[in-house]
Design a protein around this motif. Sequence first.
Motif, PDB file in Angstrom:
ATOM      1  N   ILE A 110      43.523  59.657  57.993  1.00  0.00           N
ATOM      2  CA  ILE A 110      44.150  59.792  59.316  1.00  0.00           C
ATOM      3  C   ILE A 110      45.640  60.055  59.167  1.00  0.00           C
ATOM      4  O   ILE A 110      46.360  59.260  58.549  1.00  0.00           O
ATOM      5  CB  ILE A 110      43.971  58.497  60.131  1.00  0.00           C
ATOM      6  N   GLY A 111      46.100  61.150  59.757  1.00  0.00           N
ATOM      7  CA  GLY A 111      47.528  61.484  59.686  1.00  0.00           C
ATOM      8  C   GLY A 111      48.204  61.448  61.047  1.00  0.00           C
ATOM      9  O   GLY A 111      47.608  61.827  62.052  1.00  0.00           O
TER      10      GLY A 111
ATOM     11  N   GLY B 173      51.794  60.894  57.837  1.00  0.00           N
ATOM     12  CA  GLY B 173      50.997  62.122  57.798  1.00  0.00           C
ATOM     13  C   GLY B 173      50.939  62.733  56.406  1.00  0.00           C
ATOM     14  O   GLY B 173      49.914  63.295  55.998  1.00  0.00           O
ATOM     15  N   THR B 174      52.022  62.605  55.674  1.00  0.00           N
ATOM     16  CA  THR B 174      52.081  63.217  54.338  1.00  0.00           C
ATOM     17  C   THR B 174      51.234  62.446  53.337  1.00  0.00           C
ATOM     18  O   THR B 174      50.510  63.041  52.525  1.00  0.00           O
ATOM     19  CB  THR B 174      53.542  63.308  53.882  1.00  0.00           C
ATOM     20  N   ALA B 175      51.325  61.133  53.345  1.00  0.00           N
ATOM     21  CA  ALA B 175      50.532  60.324  52.401  1.00  0.00           C
ATOM     22  C   ALA B 175      49.040  60.552  52.619  1.00  0.00           C
ATOM     23  O   ALA B 175      48.267  60.658  51.659  1.00  0.00           O
ATOM     24  CB  ALA B 175      50.868  58.846  52.569  1.00  0.00           C
ATOM     25  N   ALA B 176      48.634  60.603  53.900  1.00  0.00           N
ATOM     26  CA  ALA B 176      47.217  60.814  54.191  1.00  0.00           C
ATOM     27  C   ALA B 176      46.772  62.177  53.637  1.00  0.00           C
ATOM     28  O   ALA B 176      45.667  62.326  53.089  1.00  0.00           O
ATOM     29  CB  ALA B 176      46.967  60.722  55.700  1.00  0.00           C
TER      30      ALA B 176
ATOM     31  N   GLY C 297      44.541  65.359  61.871  1.00  0.00           N
ATOM     32  CA  GLY C 297      45.914  65.466  62.348  1.00  0.00           C
ATOM     33  C   GLY C 297      45.980  64.943  63.769  1.00  0.00           C
ATOM     34  O   GLY C 297      45.567  65.609  64.714  1.00  0.00           O
ATOM     35  N   THR C 298      46.488  63.691  63.922  1.00  0.00           N
ATOM     36  CA  THR C 298      46.416  63.014  65.231  1.00  0.00           C
ATOM     37  C   THR C 298      47.818  62.877  65.833  1.00  0.00           C
ATOM     38  O   THR C 298      48.621  62.086  65.386  1.00  0.00           O
ATOM     39  CB  THR C 298      45.776  61.621  65.068  1.00  0.00           C
TER      40      THR C 298
END
Lengths: 479, 479, 479, 479
Positions: free
Chosen positions: C102-103, C137-140, C164-165
Amino acid sequence: MKTKRVAFFLLASLLLSLGASAQRPDAGTQVVDSIEAQHQAYADVALQIWKFAETGYQEVKSSALLEARLAAAGFSVQKGVADIPTAFVASYGSGKPIIAFIGEYDALPGLSQEAVPERKPVMTGAPGHGCGHNLLGTAAMAAAVAVKDWLASDHRQGTVRYYGTPAEEGGEGKIYMVRAGLFRDVDVAVSWHPGDSNQASTGSNLANISAKFRFHGIAAHAAAAPDKGRSALDAVEAMDMMVNLMREHVPQETRIHYIISNGGAAPNVVPDFAEAYYIARHPDMQVLDGIWQRITDAAKGAALGTSTTMDMEILGGDYNVLPNSHLSGLQNKNLQRLGGLKYTNEERAFAEALQKTMLGPVRPLGSEEKIQPQSSSITPASTDLGDVSWNVPTVGLTTATWVPGTSAHTWQATACGGMTIGIKGMMLAAKTMALTGVDLFSDPSNIQKARAEFEQRKGNVTYKPVIGDRKPPLDYRKQ
Amino acid sequence: MKTKRVAFFLLASLLLSLGASAQRPDAGTQVVDSIEAQHQAYADVALQIWKFAETGYQEVKSSALLEARLAAAGFSVQKGVADIPTAFVASYGSGKPIIAFIGEYDALPGLSQEAVPERKPVMTGAPGHGCGHNLLGTAAMAAAVAVKDWLASDHRQGTVRYYGTPAEEGGEGKIYMVRAGLFRDVDVAVSWHPGDSNQASTGSNLANISAKFRFHGIAAHAAAAPDKGRSALDAVEAMDMMVNLMREHVPQETRIHYIISNGGAAPNVVPDFAEAYYIARHPDMQVLDGIWQRITDAAKGAALGTSTTMDMEILGGDYNVLPNSHLSGLQNKNLQRLGGLKYTNEERAFAEALQKTMLGPVRPLGSEEKIQPQSSSITPASTDLGDVSWNVPTVGLTTATWVPGTSAHTWQATACGGMTIGIKGMMLAAKTMALTGVDLFSDPSNIQKARAEFEQRKGNVTYKPVIGDRKPPLDYRKQ
Amino acid sequence: MKTKRVAFFLLASLLLSLGASAQRPDAGTQVVDSIEAQHQAYADVALQIWKFAETGYQEVKSSALLEARLAAAGFSVQKGVADIPTAFVASYGSGKPIIAFIGEYDALPGLSQEAVPERKPVMTGAPGHGCGHNLLGTAAMAAAVAVKDWLASDHRQGTVRYYGTPAEEGGEGKIYMVRAGLFRDVDVAVSWHPGDSNQASTGSNLANISAKFRFHGIAAHAAAAPDKGRSALDAVEAMDMMVNLMREHVPQETRIHYIISNGGAAPNVVPDFAEAYYIARHPDMQVLDGIWQRITDAAKGAALGTSTTMDMEILGGDYNVLPNSHLSGLQNKNLQRLGGLKYTNEERAFAEALQKTMLGPVRPLGSEEKIQPQSSSITPASTDLGDVSWNVPTVGLTTATWVPGTSAHTWQATACGGMTIGIKGMMLAAKTMALTGVDLFSDPSNIQKARAEFEQRKGNVTYKPVIGDRKPPLDYRKQ
Amino acid sequence: MKTKRVAFFLLASLLLSLGASAQRPDAGTQVVDSIEAQHQAYADVALQIWKFAETGYQEVKSSALLEARLAAAGFSVQKGVADIPTAFVASYGSGKPIIAFIGEYDALPGLSQEAVPERKPVMTGAPGHGCGHNLLGTAAMAAAVAVKDWLASDHRQGTVRYYGTPAEEGGEGKIYMVRAGLFRDVDVAVSWHPGDSNQASTGSNLANISAKFRFHGIAAHAAAAPDKGRSALDAVEAMDMMVNLMREHVPQETRIHYIISNGGAAPNVVPDFAEAYYIARHPDMQVLDGIWQRITDAAKGAALGTSTTMDMEILGGDYNVLPNSHLSGLQNKNLQRLGGLKYTNEERAFAEALQKTMLGPVRPLGSEEKIQPQSSSITPASTDLGDVSWNVPTVGLTTATWVPGTSAHTWQATACGGMTIGIKGMMLAAKTMALTGVDLFSDPSNIQKARAEFEQRKGNVTYKPVIGDRKPPLDYRKQ
């Protein structure tokens, strides 16, 4: 038929007045003199009821005394009307017109007082005639008897009635009597009320509605499980708050007042019951109805918003008095004819002493000697006479039974009502009403004009008693 | 009859102690056996107090009975301490350590109930022992006597005291006794309370403060001159509203509850008096103090904002109980040693019948046989033992005197306390406390550890009773 | 000592990876190494999004960047899902199991800040990544890519997805994506959130519901005809008051807060419109539903009691996060395997400077090196991940992307997220999640256990999004 | 062009006054004729200001135009008095008596409207002369000039003044001018106001006071730490509630109204700021002062009861107008002399069309032709002329500048003020006031009687402006 009767009536009147003018004093003088002749007897009745000092619906001895006197005077008495033991109707004569004199005789809790110009209860905490109804009931009887005697001596047609109406102070006896149809055939109702000046007003007063709003919630331990409870007191406070918000949005003459008659039993229990006791008033019952609907909506909204339930018990509701200028004009004319009161030296001393116990600027001594001009102002009070006035053309009157400056519902009023000052005012009222009675029986146009004005003022309002099908609250003064 | 029974009791005690010294069992066994030997005698005392069912500060017969038994057992009794006729201190021995057993014996209004598993008051509306204080006071006496006997037989130094503390239910007798300095030299206070399970908790409860806020306005006729009035009821509702706003801004464990104990006399008069009755609670008296200050500010703000005046009367205030893990550990150990309760067939039938009268899922039958693990949870209730615990290292205990599932302050609790189920729990409590008493007298390190923990938990808080210089409200249950 | 331990660890890793490469390194090492190999690339992406600093539903450049990278890594990307231009799903592989990473990538208004340890906005009033979603978002993405690479190299079956949430901060993008059915076939959702410590919690948070209550009355000149008006502001205040009364009667963990977002236009006009903006929260959406019903009833009751009308617009509502102990156990194991963070001297100086800008006692420096024990406490905050968790077994994670002591939604958080401290935490999160991904694909029992626990925790609750059929509020951050 | 027109105007005036002196009509006829001779010129001025439509304190062009005309007519003009750029005093003559004509010229926001009988703004949202002040200022100028011309031609002693008073609509320009002492030596102030009928009332209006109550609390996260916050919005609602309770206990003519001008910023933050904007009114400033004190106490009480702080900013306060029967009698006599207005066919068609846009029963067409009898009723509105009237004997007047049935502050009023109907009413007002001016200069007893009545009515009240030392709020219409 009708035409014939009227013609007969006119002829009879003509003959009678012809005859009367020949050897007999005029009818007015006759009734006034006949009342004055009974001065001491009526004073005794009034003082007897003053001593009984019985509160609403408990006026057993007071009503019995009046019934007995009326029966003795030739009236036929129907007791215990409208399912009220102390209500009665005394009647003399037959046929139309039917003129009603209205009597009251209930006392007020806590106003026991000797007839002295300083605070001194006969019995502390006991009731007293702080609104002068001992005088009210007696003067109305005196007027009824005098008019009856005149009618009889003159062999006139028509009916004189005395309505013994109990529990004016909060019990609203007249409304139950109206509901029972007892006023249905009356042409004019003549009434008066003790006061501190002499006046035949054309004004009105406030309609009112009173009720208890009872809220039911869910009890819970307030420390251990307040989330399990639903507080009925919350509902009461929410209702109150919405009513307070409403004050800005009602006509400014409106009055809304309440107490919290049950605010919970113990602080460590979420209250599952609470109660607010409301009265609302406005000069016009039709407007008040709309306001009352909104108060009720506030109660419903409070229940909804606090997860509680609500039930309302209407306790009572008086219509505003529908004034009748024509009838007030007659009373005013008769009051002017009789003039004001004259105190003796002793009475003046009593009056001066009593005035010293009053706060603020008060109506001056000496004003009892005058007749106040008619006025159309609104009195901020309510009476069950209002309901009579929406059913029958009704007229009132005030005389100075109380030392100028005296307010109703005070020990000062009780004191005056138990001595000669009160009696003097009572006699003036009796005579004025008797003269008005003569006017009504003598000249049919008076009744026609009063009726026409009544119809015009009433408009298309359908009278409906606020009390609905509630039973007379015969025990409201017990406890 | 009574005299005979006392004589027998004394004789039995004598025989038992003789027998005991013969074989010299360990101290624990000795106190447990000596209590068990008096089973019937203690049951009689407890049932006698159950029948007296005297409410707070009216416990004349109950306190007299306990005083007599303690005197007979060799204690010297000081009656009427702290200006309270039904408070007393019974003492035996001399010097340190001083161990106090705490007794209560007041009943609750309205909870009269026979010892049967269906609702059946002995006398409708009369008080009853719905919180089991007949058992409480008796078990504490049994423990005190047993420890005293052991001390005497062992010729040990130290003092055993029994504190007869009246009016726990709302009268807060202990706080007045603390204020009078009666606990000043005590080393450890040992107490217990009836319940529906067996447990030596390390938890605490809620501190509380209660008061009446009285507002004074100006009366006026609500229809004729509402603008001349200043409503005291307005002030009450304004205060309440500000307190309700405050709920969001206090720690969530806080409890604040109120009733409106006087919401005006009559709706047609602007109320010149109104009263709110508040209780506030929080697990920590120091935090509660700050919250109470804000509640008081709400009352002041309401008076200011409604042109009225306010005075507050503090009715009471209990400190939260300061737990003592070391002492709880001793009670737990002793409770484990003794084990739970065993119902007879009759008792089980009674219990099953009683459980049928309870709503919802309840603690299962059979749990009375077990010892619950220690817990540190917060009980949402208050007790005047809290004030003792901030002055003296104090320990509590619960035993299953009531059928599992029974709540305090119910007729079910009254019923259990009047028959063998209650007596069994009481005996278990007496023995456990007696064992703890032996631990305290036998090993001085127990007292040292308890004191050290007490000082550490208390920190730099200076105890100050909420009641200030208020006199004991000896009449709070009269009326 | 410490240095030695690290040295040993590195050596062990080295030996292990050497051994692994000989015979294919273990999957965990493979994904960890592949992420570390892209350290700079991922840092660049995170810092790029940090600079974009786009608020909810405006994340055009941020979502495009992530979409491009995922496409470049071999994912097929579905853009603009759920009628939201900046929402997307990137997918690789086929068949079961389906594991979702989940980002999030939206910034917060007003938190613009340079990556320096003193308050210094890049542009005053502009948005900034005060909640670290640039890292989130980047780690996910890093985890998804690494797991995908491993799946591919290992020719394993299954699907890796990146969600991409957008608009987590008040826009609740995930809920609209859940409603659109995008999570229907997912087996496990793996997520994390920036923080100031390293922990794989098993706790939960607060469900919430927010809405605007709009009241409509009747305008009138407030001086000339207030009785003709019906105040919508009265209704708002009545509603508020009833909700404040309600506070006593909801579970203490409940939170209800409101503002008056429209309190009338001009004081000399009775307001015909007024609006209250409410949020309510509770750890359990089922309980919250009942409370929300009562809040709505308060609004309805207020409308009824003030002769106004009301309409409510639900703005949003997050379910509480349904924890999953089995999945948290996996995250915890993997977090333990990787260990905490090590600051350079420059980072430590930055951290010390930043801590000086914080009030009160804060989490100490050095704690970033440790892994906190798992905890089941309730975080007093809400997230749209809650709704995912009631549809799919979901797991979270926190790493110390922020200097210990830093709160979310502060400029300090923005500062850390724009420099190496934030990047270090991000890399730790990426690796932990990648390891958890490997666990899920390698051992089907993990998914089974997660699912079983999910079903058990969910019970018979039927998930129903609070938002109903409301469209995504794409403009909520415009204005 | 403009210069030419002015020159022509001056020449025309000169010729007219020469002609007038030749035949020497009575003074009244002289002033009336001189005004009528300038009909078109005054219409032009009024329509010019109508087009400027400048709001309070922004009346730069409007005041400049009037200043120029008065200067051209021979007055000496003092600009920017009382620290207000658009306030001025124009003066002619010297010595006593000093008669002041009062002019206003500010427009109202949002009431832009073309001079057509249907809603059609010149520019949507722009200001418009919805209260007819373009007519007000012009008529007063016409009266002043006419009286000045007569004084000059008659070589009489005395001073004619024109007061240019800006920002009547909420800016209260006159009060700052009164405070600056500009009215100190005036004998009589003559004024008028546009309306929908012709009447010289002896009534009054409502005094008012307005202020913002600002509350300051402590912000906190409403979910995480509501107990750490102190809500300023709580304080606003508590104040409001106490004021709502107060409504029952103020004289029924009182008006209190408020909005919540700031009800918090975001629901998830405990508001540390909130603001209520209050106006209170009563027919008597002395009574209002006492009520205002209680409102302020409610604000203080709310702050105390919610642990917040409060500051109040008085925005303004108008005294009620002190009527002057003697002066009203003069105006009435002069209005009767001139008679009502006669519409042309086109005007009647306009009026009929306009009446169709009004709700409810309205004053009938044709009433503009009549002069209403004097009345002493209370208008439920406020004006800064009230403050003038407590310093100088002051008289008002109303003429039918608006189609019967038109309310102030409507687009209908704007429409009328921009065409011949408004101009006709304006001319009638100018002439009436000029006649009154002649009465005052001709017969000193008029001023003496007016002064005597003024002193008697004022009693021992010491005028003190509500605004205290506040600076003129020159920017109150900017934003």
